[in-house]
Design a protein around this motif. Structure first.
Motif, mmCIF file in Angstrom:
data_model
loop_
_atom_site.group_PDB
_atom_site.id
_atom_site.type_symbol
_atom_site.label_atom_id
_atom_site.label_comp_id
_atom_site.label_asym_id
_atom_site.label_seq_id
_atom_site.Cartn_x
_atom_site.Cartn_y
_atom_site.Cartn_z
ATOM 1 N N LYS A 53 -2.340 8.041 19.366
ATOM 2 C CA LYS A 53 -2.834 8.194 20.741
ATOM 3 C C LYS A 53 -2.553 6.927 21.540
ATOM 4 C CE LYS A 53 -6.522 11.498 19.685
ATOM 5 N NZ LYS A 53 -7.996 11.734 19.687
ATOM 6 N N ASP A 54 -2.645 5.778 20.848
ATOM 7 C CA ASP A 54 -2.388 4.499 21.505
ATOM 8 C C ASP A 54 -1.239 3.803 20.781
ATOM 9 O OD1 ASP A 54 -2.340 2.051 22.710
ATOM 10 O OD2 ASP A 54 -4.486 1.661 22.521
ATOM 11 N N SER A 55 -0.040 3.931 21.308
ATOM 12 C CA SER A 55 1.130 3.358 20.659
ATOM 13 C C SER A 55 1.180 1.835 20.756
ATOM 14 C CB SER A 55 2.411 3.947 21.263
ATOM 15 O OG SER A 55 2.466 3.687 22.655
ATOM 16 N N LEU A 56 0.407 1.258 21.679
ATOM 17 C CA LEU A 56 0.421 -0.201 21.849
ATOM 18 C C LEU A 56 -0.338 -0.916 20.738
ATOM 19 C CD1 LEU A 56 -0.079 -0.501 25.730
ATOM 20 C CD2 LEU A 56 2.047 -0.721 24.425
ATOM 21 N N THR A 57 -1.397 -0.289 20.250
ATOM 22 C CA THR A 57 -2.216 -0.944 19.223
ATOM 23 C C THR A 57 -1.914 -0.431 17.810
ATOM 24 O OG1 THR A 57 -3.984 0.693 19.527
ATOM 25 C CG2 THR A 57 -4.098 -1.332 20.849
ATOM 26 N N TYR A 58 -1.144 0.636 17.698
ATOM 27 C CA TYR A 58 -0.852 1.223 16.379
ATOM 28 C C TYR A 58 0.022 0.285 15.546
ATOM 29 C CZ TYR A 58 0.906 4.343 12.762
ATOM 30 O OH TYR A 58 1.248 4.898 11.558
ATOM 31 N N LYS A 59 -0.352 0.119 14.279
ATOM 32 C CA LYS A 59 0.410 -0.719 13.358
ATOM 33 C C LYS A 59 0.933 0.136 12.197
ATOM 34 C CE LYS A 59 -2.003 -5.068 14.265
ATOM 35 N NZ LYS A 59 -2.775 -6.196 13.669
ATOM 36 N N PRO A 60 2.231 0.388 12.156
ATOM 37 C CA PRO A 60 2.794 1.174 11.051
ATOM 38 C C PRO A 60 2.761 0.390 9.745
ATOM 39 C CG PRO A 60 4.545 0.265 12.400
ATOM 40 C CD PRO A 60 3.267 -0.052 13.110
ATOM 41 N N SER A 61 2.823 1.101 8.649
ATOM 42 C CA SER A 61 2.876 0.449 7.346
ATOM 43 C C SER A 61 4.204 -0.294 7.201
ATOM 44 C CB SER A 61 2.748 1.485 6.227
ATOM 45 O OG SER A 61 1.503 2.123 6.276
ATOM 46 N N GLU A 62 4.151 -1.409 6.499
ATOM 47 C CA GLU A 62 5.370 -2.169 6.262
ATOM 48 C C GLU A 62 6.281 -1.428 5.291
ATOM 49 O OE1 GLU A 62 4.423 -6.036 4.860
ATOM 50 O OE2 GLU A 62 3.357 -6.644 6.681
ATOM 51 N N THR A 63 7.583 -1.553 5.501
ATOM 52 C CA THR A 63 8.550 -1.000 4.550
ATOM 53 C C THR A 63 8.363 -1.686 3.208
ATOM 54 O OG1 THR A 63 10.156 -0.433 6.247
ATOM 55 C CG2 THR A 63 11.010 -0.771 4.019
ATOM 56 N N LYS A 64 8.422 -0.901 2.141
ATOM 57 C CA LYS A 64 8.106 -1.425 0.816
ATOM 58 C C LYS A 64 9.252 -1.182 -0.151
ATOM 59 C CE LYS A 64 4.212 -1.536 -2.395
ATOM 60 N NZ LYS A 64 2.793 -1.198 -2.526
ATOM 61 N N HIS A 65 9.675 -2.236 -0.840
ATOM 62 C CA HIS A 65 10.665 -2.144 -1.905
ATOM 63 C C HIS A 65 10.113 -2.896 -3.114
ATOM 64 C CE1 HIS A 65 13.669 -0.605 0.895
ATOM 65 N NE2 HIS A 65 13.461 -1.643 1.687
ATOM 66 N N GLU A 66 9.887 -2.199 -4.194
ATOM 67 C CA GLU A 66 9.377 -2.833 -5.413
ATOM 68 C C GLU A 66 10.129 -2.314 -6.626
ATOM 69 O OE1 GLU A 66 5.174 -2.489 -5.810
ATOM 70 O OE2 GLU A 66 4.740 -3.868 -4.155
ATOM 71 N N SER A 67 10.166 -3.123 -7.672
ATOM 72 C CA SER A 67 10.829 -2.743 -8.918
ATOM 73 C C SER A 67 9.837 -2.844 -10.067
ATOM 74 C CB SER A 67 12.027 -3.658 -9.191
ATOM 75 O OG SER A 67 12.984 -3.544 -8.161
ATOM 76 N N ALA A 68 10.065 -2.044 -11.097
ATOM 77 C CA ALA A 68 9.170 -2.058 -12.252
ATOM 78 C C ALA A 68 9.901 -1.511 -13.475
ATOM 79 C CB ALA A 68 7.922 -1.224 -11.980
ATOM 80 N N LEU A 69 9.343 -1.814 -14.625
ATOM 81 C CA LEU A 69 9.789 -1.225 -15.889
ATOM 82 C C LEU A 69 8.703 -0.259 -16.318
ATOM 83 C CD1 LEU A 69 11.911 -1.235 -18.203
ATOM 84 C CD2 LEU A 69 10.510 -2.983 -19.329
ATOM 85 N N GLU A 70 9.077 0.976 -16.624
ATOM 86 C CA GLU A 70 8.068 1.996 -16.902
ATOM 87 C C GLU A 70 8.429 2.813 -18.136
ATOM 88 O OE1 GLU A 70 5.655 3.539 -13.602
ATOM 89 O OE2 GLU A 70 6.673 5.428 -13.989
ATOM 90 N N TRP A 71 7.434 3.021 -18.975
ATOM 91 C CA TRP A 71 7.571 3.885 -20.144
ATOM 92 C C TRP A 71 6.860 5.207 -19.849
ATOM 93 C CZ3 TRP A 71 10.219 4.954 -24.269
ATOM 94 C CH2 TRP A 71 9.685 5.751 -25.284
ATOM 95 N N VAL A 72 7.551 6.326 -20.050
ATOM 96 C CA VAL A 72 6.966 7.650 -19.839
ATOM 97 C C VAL A 72 6.817 8.305 -21.207
ATOM 98 C CG1 VAL A 72 7.119 9.840 -18.628
ATOM 99 C CG2 VAL A 72 8.138 7.777 -17.612
ATOM 100 N N GLN A 73 5.567 8.415 -21.654
ATOM 101 C CA GLN A 73 5.235 8.888 -22.996
ATOM 102 C C GLN A 73 4.970 10.394 -22.993
ATOM 103 O OE1 GLN A 73 4.767 7.064 -26.055
ATOM 104 N NE2 GLN A 73 4.525 9.108 -26.954
ATOM 105 N N LEU A 74 5.619 11.111 -23.886
ATOM 106 C CA LEU A 74 5.356 12.541 -24.050
ATOM 107 C C LEU A 74 4.089 12.708 -24.887
ATOM 108 C CD1 LEU A 74 6.381 15.474 -23.643
ATOM 109 C CD2 LEU A 74 7.625 15.220 -25.806
ATOM 110 N N LEU A 75 3.052 13.332 -24.304
ATOM 111 C CA LEU A 75 1.768 13.489 -24.992
ATOM 112 C C LEU A 75 1.596 14.879 -25.589
ATOM 113 C CD1 LEU A 75 -0.760 11.751 -22.556
ATOM 114 C CD2 LEU A 75 0.692 10.738 -24.318
ATOM 115 N N GLU A 76 1.997 15.898 -24.835
ATOM 116 C CA GLU A 76 1.896 17.281 -25.316
ATOM 117 C C GLU A 76 3.210 17.991 -25.048
ATOM 118 O OE1 GLU A 76 -1.540 19.657 -24.310
ATOM 119 O OE2 GLU A 76 -2.699 17.851 -23.824
ATOM 120 N N ASP A 77 3.607 18.815 -25.993
ATOM 121 C CA ASP A 77 4.868 19.541 -25.857
ATOM 122 C C ASP A 77 4.713 20.919 -26.481
ATOM 123 O OD1 ASP A 77 7.458 20.375 -25.602
ATOM 124 O OD2 ASP A 77 8.288 19.028 -27.135
ATOM 125 N N THR A 78 4.265 21.872 -25.668
ATOM 126 C CA THR A 78 4.110 23.253 -26.114
ATOM 127 C C THR A 78 4.925 24.140 -25.176
ATOM 128 O OG1 THR A 78 2.136 23.638 -24.743
ATOM 129 C CG2 THR A 78 1.776 22.764 -26.971
#
Length: 300
Positions: A53-78
């Protein structure tokens, strides 16, 4: 009188149809399970359009770039249910339990996010979900986040699942934004030659008590999961082996609540503490009665 040739043709057609259905389902399962393993991940988000409604005071979220190492574990397999737990590997000594995704075939029980800390139970029609998979996404404490049912697509070299579902604010926004209360997520999970992508086109909504939505802004998300050798994630595998029993108790408790098939309303905090912080502080050998007691305090 029906001729033998017509009966034979009908029988062949039915057999072919069933065979195609089973082959398609196996393709789906292969795609879902291919998201397991060790991944180098790049998380990318940017706010694309805003309608304040008020474009003068609106603050958009900052652009985000992040990196990570992730393990995806299979818990159930039916045949009709696949469960996968994501673990962030910050260092060999610091593992963070991340989100979880369950995949259910032709599921008819759905919890749709409303707003605040409330989810509404919805019974789906069996015919409407024929051949579909529901993806159920859970918070780090295994409480609900968002769910949706759609069909996996395998055509023209493409391999993806797409769905639209309402969700709470993502953790990256929870402590920074209070001007919207629902994130309508357009999710695409696409399997690639090097891993998989999680693409998002999201609406940031303001939802009132009557259920009326006002669009505040939109964002683009593009998370790229690149497969690497499982040995790079050995720390995550070891951590899960040591903590699996604790989190199975937590999942089992939540399942008893979901099995009531009733709307779910949760407290954001109890004694000024969030649920995840209480569960993360527990030792791996904590009794199920203790985890049950903690979760019960958050259920209204």
């Amino acid at each position: 009188m029906i001729s033998k040739s017509l009966l034979m043709s009908a029988a062949v057609a039915l057999t072919c149809s069933l065979g195609f259905s089973q082959d398609k389902k196996q393709q789906d399962i292969k795609s879902i399970k291919s998201m397991c393993g060790c991944y180098e991940v790049k998380f990318n988000f940017t706010e694309t359009f805003s309608y304040p409604k008020d474009s003068l005071t609106y603050k958009p979220s900052e652009t985000k770039h992040e990196s990570a190492l992730e393990w995806v574990q299979l818990l159930e397999d039916t045949p009709n249910k696949i469960v996968m737990q994501h673990l962030l590997i910050v260092s060999p000594d610091m593992i963070i339990k991340h989100w979880r995704q369950d995949w259910l075939y032709e599921n008819t029980d759905l919890y749709t996010f409303d707003k605040g800390n409330s989810w509404k139970y919805k019974k789906l029609d069996k015919k409407a979900v024929k051949g579909q998979w529901t993806q159920k996404v859970y918070q780090v404490d295994d409480s609900p986040r968002y769910e949706g049912s759609s069909t996996w697509v395998h055509v023209d070299g493409q391999d993806y699942w797409a769905n639209v579902a309402d969700a709470p604010l993502p953790r990256r926004e929870q402590t920074k934004r209070n001007d919207y209360n629902v994130l309508k997520r357009r999710n695409i999970h696409e399997i690639t030659a090097t891993g998989w992508n999680h693409e998002q086109d999201n609406d940031k909504l303001v939802r009132d008590d009557a259920g009326k939505d006002v669009l505040l802004a939109q964002e683009k998300g593009f998370d790229v999961y690149t497969k690497v050798d499982d040995s790079k994630c050995i720390a995550g595998q070891k951590w899960w082996a040591a903590n699996n029993a604790l989190w199975k108790n937590v999942r089992d408790k939540w399942q008893t609540l979901f099995d009531r098939h009733k709307d779910l309303n949760l407290e954001a905090k109890v004694d000024r503490k969030a649920l995840y912080s209480l569960l993360f502080d527990l030792k791996p050998d904590t009794a199920k009665a203790e985890t049950d007691k903690i979760i019960d305090k958050f259920v209204k």
